[in-house]
Enzyme design. Sequence first.
Site, mmCIF file in Angstrom:
data_model
loop_
_atom_site.group_PDB
_atom_site.id
_atom_site.type_symbol
_atom_site.label_atom_id
_atom_site.label_comp_id
_atom_site.label_asym_id
_atom_site.label_seq_id
_atom_site.Cartn_x
_atom_site.Cartn_y
_atom_site.Cartn_z
ATOM 1 N N ARG A 102 109.106 23.218 58.124
ATOM 2 C CA ARG A 102 109.717 22.826 56.857
ATOM 3 C C ARG A 102 111.120 23.406 56.805
ATOM 4 O O ARG A 102 111.341 24.561 57.177
ATOM 5 C CB ARG A 102 108.890 23.315 55.658
ATOM 6 C CG ARG A 102 107.557 22.605 55.497
ATOM 7 C CD ARG A 102 107.723 21.132 55.161
ATOM 8 N NE ARG A 102 106.453 20.432 55.003
ATOM 9 C CZ ARG A 102 105.809 19.818 55.975
ATOM 10 N NH1 ARG A 102 106.287 19.838 57.213
ATOM 11 N NH2 ARG A 102 104.683 19.171 55.728
ATOM 12 N N GLU A 162 115.847 14.462 52.409
ATOM 13 C CA GLU A 162 115.595 13.396 53.373
ATOM 14 C C GLU A 162 115.552 12.046 52.655
ATOM 15 O O GLU A 162 114.951 11.951 51.585
ATOM 16 C CB GLU A 162 114.263 13.636 54.102
ATOM 17 C CG GLU A 162 114.242 14.912 54.927
ATOM 18 C CD GLU A 162 112.921 15.143 55.645
ATOM 19 O OE1 GLU A 162 112.050 14.232 55.608
ATOM 20 O OE2 GLU A 162 112.738 16.208 56.240
ATOM 21 N N HIS A 176 112.506 13.631 60.957
ATOM 22 C CA HIS A 176 111.160 14.031 60.517
ATOM 23 C C HIS A 176 110.090 13.141 61.145
ATOM 24 O O HIS A 176 109.305 12.484 60.453
ATOM 25 C CB HIS A 176 111.042 14.019 58.994
ATOM 26 C CG HIS A 176 110.012 14.994 58.493
ATOM 27 N ND1 HIS A 176 110.025 15.521 57.226
ATOM 28 C CD2 HIS A 176 108.928 15.545 59.099
ATOM 29 C CE1 HIS A 176 109.004 16.351 57.070
ATOM 30 N NE2 HIS A 176 108.322 16.379 58.200
#
Length: 316
Positions: free
Chosen positions: A236, A265, A284
Site C-alpha cells: 500500500r 489512483e 496497481h
Amino acid sequence: MRCAVLDDYQNVALSMADWDSLAGRVEVTVFREHLDGEDAVAAALAGFDIVVIMRERTPFPASLLERLPQLRLLITSGMRNASIDLAAAARAGVVVCGTASRSEPPAELTWALILGLARHVATENRAFHTDGPWQSTVGLDLAGSTLGLIGLGKIGTKVAAVARAFGMDVLAWSQNLTRERAEEAGATLAGSLPELLAASDIASVHVVLSDRTRGLLDAAALAHLRPSAFLVNTSRAAIVDRAALVDALRDKRIAGAGLDVFELEPLPADDPLRTLPNVLATPHLGYVTRRNYEIYFRGAVEDIEAFLAGEPIREL
C-alpha cells in the site's frame, strides 16, 4: 434490484462469472471508466441497491455512504478493504461482503519489479525499440545479494521462497515478527527496521496498511538505504512517505524504486513519480490476473445470491 460494478478497466467483469444467474432479479451495469471524486461517484450510483468494487480503486468513506440512501449491499474483492468505512456502513444499514483471493499474484508481480530494476529491463527495452544504444546498463547480481522483507505474511513468505531460489540472503522484519517465524520462512530476523534497510540491496514492502504502518518508511527510514539499493512496494502506498521517496529518488540517494501502489489512483499525469527515470512502475496490477478476477467476480455473484436469500456470506 440494480447492481453497479465499478472500475472494470479491462472490460472483463461480465465474462469472469455467471452474472446471467441473477437475470430477472438483478440488473447489472458496468462502469469501465474510473469515477473521479465523491460527487461523481454519488451521482452515478444514486439509483443502485448493490455496488461491487475492486479493491480500493473507489473509496467508500462515511461521507459517500451517507449520500447513497438506496445502497443495501457493498461487495469488495478480497476480505480486507481499508477504503471502506465499515462503521458508517453499519450505521447506514449497508451490508459489506468480501470474496476469496489469492496471494500468489502480488508475490509474482513483486518479482517482476525486482527483476526489472535489477536488470534495467525498461531502459534496455526502450532503447531496443527506439534505436538507442545497444547495452547501456550493468545489472545487479541477485545471487549473493540481500533481500530485505518488511513483512513476512502470506505474500512476503512467497517472495522469500523465490529469493532463496535465486541464491539471495533474506532478511525480514515487522513489529510482531519472531525469530522462529522468520526462520520457518527461510529468512533471518533483522533486529530493527533501520538494520534491515541498511543491509538490503533490495527492500520490499509486504506489511498491511494500519495506523502502525502508515508512513513507516519516512525520510529517516529511507536514509538507511544505500545509494545502490532499490525499494519495491506492492503493498500500500501510504506505508512509504511519498514526499520522502520522491526526494530520495530525485537526489539519487537510492538507486531506484519499483512501485505498484499509489495513494491517488489513477496517478495524475503531472505526478513527479511519472517523470523520474529511476522509477519502474505498474498501475496497481498486483492482484490483476485471470484466476484472481474469476475468484473475485464469481464470489461477488455468490455474495449477491446469498444476500437475496436473506443469508449474507463473507461479511466484513
